[in-house]
Design an enzyme around this catalytic site. Sequence first.
Site, PDB file in Angstrom:
ATOM      1  N   TYR A  17       0.791  -1.227   0.000  1.00  0.00           N
ATOM      2  CA  TYR A  17       0.000   0.000   0.000  1.00  0.00           C
ATOM      3  C   TYR A  17       0.830   1.287   0.000  1.00  0.00           C
ATOM      4  O   TYR A  17       0.265   2.369  -0.073  1.00  0.00           O
ATOM      5  CB  TYR A  17      -0.926   0.013   1.227  1.00  0.00           C
ATOM      6  CG  TYR A  17      -1.888  -1.143   1.241  1.00  0.00           C
ATOM      7  CD1 TYR A  17      -3.003  -1.146   0.399  1.00  0.00           C
ATOM      8  CD2 TYR A  17      -1.681  -2.236   2.062  1.00  0.00           C
ATOM      9  CE1 TYR A  17      -3.891  -2.211   0.402  1.00  0.00           C
ATOM     10  CE2 TYR A  17      -2.566  -3.307   2.067  1.00  0.00           C
ATOM     11  CZ  TYR A  17      -3.664  -3.292   1.230  1.00  0.00           C
ATOM     12  OH  TYR A  17      -4.533  -4.347   1.229  1.00  0.00           O
ATOM     13  N   HIS A  22      -4.521   5.986  -1.128  1.00  0.00           N
ATOM     14  CA  HIS A  22      -5.030   5.971   0.243  1.00  0.00           C
ATOM     15  C   HIS A  22      -3.933   6.287   1.263  1.00  0.00           C
ATOM     16  O   HIS A  22      -4.235   6.623   2.399  1.00  0.00           O
ATOM     17  CB  HIS A  22      -5.623   4.591   0.536  1.00  0.00           C
ATOM     18  CG  HIS A  22      -6.949   4.608   1.245  1.00  0.00           C
ATOM     19  ND1 HIS A  22      -7.768   5.710   1.352  1.00  0.00           N
ATOM     20  CD2 HIS A  22      -7.606   3.614   1.900  1.00  0.00           C
ATOM     21  CE1 HIS A  22      -8.853   5.403   2.024  1.00  0.00           C
ATOM     22  NE2 HIS A  22      -8.777   4.140   2.374  1.00  0.00           N
ATOM     23  N   PHE A  69      -4.826  -1.008   9.739  1.00  0.00           N
ATOM     24  CA  PHE A  69      -5.435  -0.620   8.473  1.00  0.00           C
ATOM     25  C   PHE A  69      -6.261   0.646   8.692  1.00  0.00           C
ATOM     26  O   PHE A  69      -6.691   0.964   9.802  1.00  0.00           O
ATOM     27  CB  PHE A  69      -6.275  -1.765   7.903  1.00  0.00           C
ATOM     28  CG  PHE A  69      -5.424  -2.793   7.219  1.00  0.00           C
ATOM     29  CD1 PHE A  69      -5.089  -2.660   5.876  1.00  0.00           C
ATOM     30  CD2 PHE A  69      -4.926  -3.878   7.926  1.00  0.00           C
ATOM     31  CE1 PHE A  69      -4.283  -3.581   5.250  1.00  0.00           C
ATOM     32  CE2 PHE A  69      -4.120  -4.811   7.303  1.00  0.00           C
ATOM     33  CZ  PHE A  69      -3.790  -4.661   5.957  1.00  0.00           C
ATOM     34  N   ASN A  71      -9.274   1.710   8.254  1.00  0.00           N
ATOM     35  CA  ASN A  71     -10.598   1.775   8.867  1.00  0.00           C
ATOM     36  C   ASN A  71     -10.596   1.524  10.372  1.00  0.00           C
ATOM     37  O   ASN A  71     -11.644   1.618  11.004  1.00  0.00           O
ATOM     38  CB  ASN A  71     -11.578   0.837   8.158  1.00  0.00           C
ATOM     39  CG  ASN A  71     -11.152  -0.607   8.217  1.00  0.00           C
ATOM     40  OD1 ASN A  71     -10.037  -0.912   8.601  1.00  0.00           O
ATOM     41  ND2 ASN A  71     -12.032  -1.509   7.813  1.00  0.00           N
TER      42      ASN A  71
END
Length: 194
Positions: A17, A22, A69, A71
Amino acid sequence: MAETWLVVGLGNPGPRYELTRHNVGQLVVDELAGRRGESFKAHKANARVVETWLRPGGPKLILAKPNTFMNVSGGPVAGLVKFYGIEPDHVVVVHDELDIPFDTIKLKTGGGHGGHNGVRDVAKALDPGKFARVRVGIGRPAGRQDPADWVLDPFGATERKNLPILVGDAADAVEQLVAEGLLAAQQKHHAPRV
């Protein structure tokens, strides 16, 4: 005692990532640490942190990247707030924003999460009307691509050329927010580029 600010870059952990849209919040926090020649270290609040200063004799900065992560970012942020005794109005959350065009930065305090799960989770952990947000525009996908896939994709070739400028501008916005307050930072960074 110098005032202390917590600056959190939201993103997802791991190499998969690192350079995705993001994770632009973490890229901004990396830039802030790099400007000060600092490296992140593990913290018991399930985050990586740098303890540094805005400038010599200025406010103390705690730069942080949650290990969780996106969230579930609220837990590490709440843990850091408690550990360092920081009031929510001295927390700055840096994150990607679909509803702002790429290469644009907006700052705000309060307001809704706009469907951003990281911001939603931090708002559940802190008073949502108190912490500041540096929203780094990534724009919406063209066509029918699902926004959830878009944010997890790496920046495109054209975006990558301008990404260092965008990240640098967002880091400047964080520094100005801490040094001069939200209104001054908004007046500079919300103005059209010339």
